[in-house]
Motif scaffolding. Structure first.
Motif, PDB file in Angstrom:
ATOM      1  N   LYS A 117     -73.729 -22.414  -3.500  1.00  0.00           N
ATOM      2  CA  LYS A 117     -73.200 -21.753  -2.312  1.00  0.00           C
ATOM      3  C   LYS A 117     -71.674 -21.756  -2.310  1.00  0.00           C
ATOM      4  O   LYS A 117     -71.051 -22.792  -2.502  1.00  0.00           O
ATOM      5  N   LEU A 118     -71.083 -20.591  -2.043  1.00  0.00           N
ATOM      6  CA  LEU A 118     -69.631 -20.512  -1.887  1.00  0.00           C
ATOM      7  C   LEU A 118     -69.227 -21.249  -0.619  1.00  0.00           C
ATOM      8  O   LEU A 118     -69.945 -21.219   0.384  1.00  0.00           O
ATOM      9  N   LYS A 119     -68.073 -21.904  -0.687  1.00  0.00           N
ATOM     10  CA  LYS A 119     -67.613 -22.632   0.495  1.00  0.00           C
ATOM     11  C   LYS A 119     -66.116 -22.472   0.650  1.00  0.00           C
ATOM     12  O   LYS A 119     -65.387 -22.298  -0.322  1.00  0.00           O
ATOM     13  N   GLN A 120     -65.688 -22.532   1.893  1.00  0.00           N
ATOM     14  CA  GLN A 120     -64.260 -22.512   2.194  1.00  0.00           C
ATOM     15  C   GLN A 120     -63.737 -23.940   2.149  1.00  0.00           C
ATOM     16  O   GLN A 120     -64.519 -24.886   2.130  1.00  0.00           O
ATOM     17  N   GLY A 121     -62.430 -24.092   2.130  1.00  0.00           N
ATOM     18  CA  GLY A 121     -61.876 -25.438   2.150  1.00  0.00           C
ATOM     19  C   GLY A 121     -60.518 -25.515   1.508  1.00  0.00           C
ATOM     20  O   GLY A 121     -59.856 -24.505   1.283  1.00  0.00           O
ATOM     21  N   SER A 122     -60.114 -26.721   1.187  1.00  0.00           N
ATOM     22  CA  SER A 122     -58.855 -26.979   0.494  1.00  0.00           C
ATOM     23  C   SER A 122     -59.180 -27.341  -0.946  1.00  0.00           C
ATOM     24  O   SER A 122     -60.014 -28.203  -1.199  1.00  0.00           O
ATOM     25  N   PHE A 123     -58.511 -26.673  -1.863  1.00  0.00           N
ATOM     26  CA  PHE A 123     -58.775 -26.854  -3.287  1.00  0.00           C
ATOM     27  C   PHE A 123     -57.446 -27.005  -4.017  1.00  0.00           C
ATOM     28  O   PHE A 123     -56.395 -26.606  -3.506  1.00  0.00           O
ATOM     29  N   SER A 124     -57.502 -27.547  -5.215  1.00  0.00           N
ATOM     30  CA  SER A 124     -56.293 -27.645  -6.032  1.00  0.00           C
ATOM     31  C   SER A 124     -56.656 -27.503  -7.502  1.00  0.00           C
ATOM     32  O   SER A 124     -57.798 -27.743  -7.895  1.00  0.00           O
ATOM     33  N   ALA A 125     -55.669 -27.095  -8.275  1.00  0.00           N
ATOM     34  CA  ALA A 125     -55.847 -26.981  -9.725  1.00  0.00           C
ATOM     35  C   ALA A 125     -54.512 -27.294 -10.390  1.00  0.00           C
ATOM     36  O   ALA A 125     -53.469 -26.805  -9.959  1.00  0.00           O
ATOM     37  N   ASP A 126     -54.557 -28.094 -11.422  1.00  0.00           N
ATOM     38  CA  ASP A 126     -53.363 -28.467 -12.172  1.00  0.00           C
ATOM     39  C   ASP A 126     -53.756 -28.696 -13.625  1.00  0.00           C
ATOM     40  O   ASP A 126     -54.318 -29.727 -13.968  1.00  0.00           O
ATOM     41  N   PRO A 127     -53.451 -27.718 -14.493  1.00  0.00           N
ATOM     42  CA  PRO A 127     -53.799 -27.892 -15.910  1.00  0.00           C
ATOM     43  C   PRO A 127     -52.891 -28.886 -16.632  1.00  0.00           C
ATOM     44  O   PRO A 127     -53.107 -29.197 -17.793  1.00  0.00           O
ATOM     45  N   LYS A 128     -51.878 -29.382 -15.945  1.00  0.00           N
ATOM     46  CA  LYS A 128     -50.906 -30.316 -16.518  1.00  0.00           C
ATOM     47  C   LYS A 128     -50.169 -29.703 -17.711  1.00  0.00           C
ATOM     48  O   LYS A 128     -49.741 -30.396 -18.631  1.00  0.00           O
ATOM     49  N   THR A 129     -50.079 -28.373 -17.676  1.00  0.00           N
ATOM     50  CA  THR A 129     -49.311 -27.607 -18.651  1.00  0.00           C
ATOM     51  C   THR A 129     -48.598 -26.513 -17.865  1.00  0.00           C
ATOM     52  O   THR A 129     -48.745 -26.428 -16.646  1.00  0.00           O
ATOM     53  N   ALA A 130     -47.885 -25.654 -18.557  1.00  0.00           N
ATOM     54  CA  ALA A 130     -47.252 -24.504 -17.910  1.00  0.00           C
ATOM     55  C   ALA A 130     -48.208 -23.315 -17.872  1.00  0.00           C
ATOM     56  O   ALA A 130     -47.792 -22.174 -17.787  1.00  0.00           O
ATOM     57  N   GLY A 131     -49.517 -23.573 -17.914  1.00  0.00           N
ATOM     58  CA  GLY A 131     -50.514 -22.506 -17.827  1.00  0.00           C
ATOM     59  C   GLY A 131     -50.295 -21.674 -16.586  1.00  0.00           C
ATOM     60  O   GLY A 131     -49.916 -22.182 -15.536  1.00  0.00           O
ATOM     61  N   ALA A 132     -50.536 -20.374 -16.700  1.00  0.00           N
ATOM     62  CA  ALA A 132     -50.212 -19.422 -15.645  1.00  0.00           C
ATOM     63  C   ALA A 132     -51.067 -19.606 -14.394  1.00  0.00           C
ATOM     64  O   ALA A 132     -52.282 -19.463 -14.435  1.00  0.00           O
ATOM     65  N   ILE A 133     -50.395 -19.888 -13.270  1.00  0.00           N
ATOM     66  CA  ILE A 133     -51.129 -20.014 -12.015  1.00  0.00           C
ATOM     67  C   ILE A 133     -51.691 -18.665 -11.575  1.00  0.00           C
ATOM     68  O   ILE A 133     -52.723 -18.615 -10.908  1.00  0.00           O
ATOM     69  N   THR A 134     -51.043 -17.572 -11.967  1.00  0.00           N
ATOM     70  CA  THR A 134     -51.544 -16.254 -11.561  1.00  0.00           C
ATOM     71  C   THR A 134     -52.904 -15.968 -12.200  1.00  0.00           C
ATOM     72  O   THR A 134     -53.724 -15.259 -11.611  1.00  0.00           O
ATOM     73  N   LEU A 135     -53.167 -16.526 -13.365  1.00  0.00           N
ATOM     74  CA  LEU A 135     -54.470 -16.333 -13.995  1.00  0.00           C
ATOM     75  C   LEU A 135     -55.532 -17.205 -13.318  1.00  0.00           C
ATOM     76  O   LEU A 135     -56.696 -16.806 -13.230  1.00  0.00           O
TER      77      LEU A 135
END
Length: 182
Positions: A117-135
């Motif tokens: 099930k899709l859910k709303q909320g607070s999420f985060s992502a950090d690849p710990k590299t300069a990987g593109a956040i726009t992607l």
């Protein structure tokens, strides 16, 4: 360039993200012997064999509630398999879709994603590299929109990375276009 960025999605209706009984091509999903839908098979080496097929497959699977197995991930690349930014995109959408993810590690050439099930909320992502956040946004924005309600995502990574849309594009083109959609 590493920066923090927060984007917010606001919606008036609560999305359900429930599974459908048809594939994107309109075929009826065939359950396995355990009664679960068999994962749709996706060849990750198709066309340019990069990350776009991963992001699209992941996003569609989350929205439709349909499991997907992606193999030959980035097979045509100098370094095949999931890079850190791809893995963070998978982890982010996994969290939004209350999904399970098998094979989710850097370098993996096959993953299975089983959304719930899709859910709303607070999420985060950090690849710990300069990987593109726009992607990472490309992978997560539509599942978040279909989740309904209010969500916040904190992303860490690069904002103007080669071979990806720059942050200015997202701010000046993508966000205004999406806001016209409601």
């Amino acid at each position: 360039l590493r920066n923090n960025m927060t984007f917010r999605l606001l919606g008036d209706s609560a999305g359900t993200g429930t599974a459908t009984s048809a594939t994107p091509g309109g075929r009826t999903a065939s359950p396995t012997s355990s009664g679960q839908q068999a994962p749709l098979q996706v060849d990750g080496s198709v066309l340019e064999g990069g990350g776009q097929i991963l992001r699209n497959s992941l996003s569609y699977a989350a929205i439709l509630g349909y499991p997907v197995r992606i193999s030959q991930i980035r097979a045509k690349r100098k370094t095949p398999g999931l890079a850190a930014q791809h893995l963070e995109s998978f982890n982010l959408v996994r969290d939004v879709a209350s999904a399970s993810l098998d094979g989710g590690k850097v370098g993996s050439c096959e993953v299975t994603f089983k959304p719930k099930k899709l859910k709303q909320g607070s999420f985060s992502a950090d690849p710990k590299t300069a990987g593109a956040i726009t992607l990472m946004v490309q992978a997560a924005v539509m599942p978040l929109a279909f989740a309904g309600g209010h969500s916040e995502v904190e992303l860490r990574g690069g904002t103007d990375v080669d071979f990806s849309p720059p942050l200015d594009f997202m701010q000046r083109v993508l966000v205004p276009c999406l806001s016209k959609m409601g």
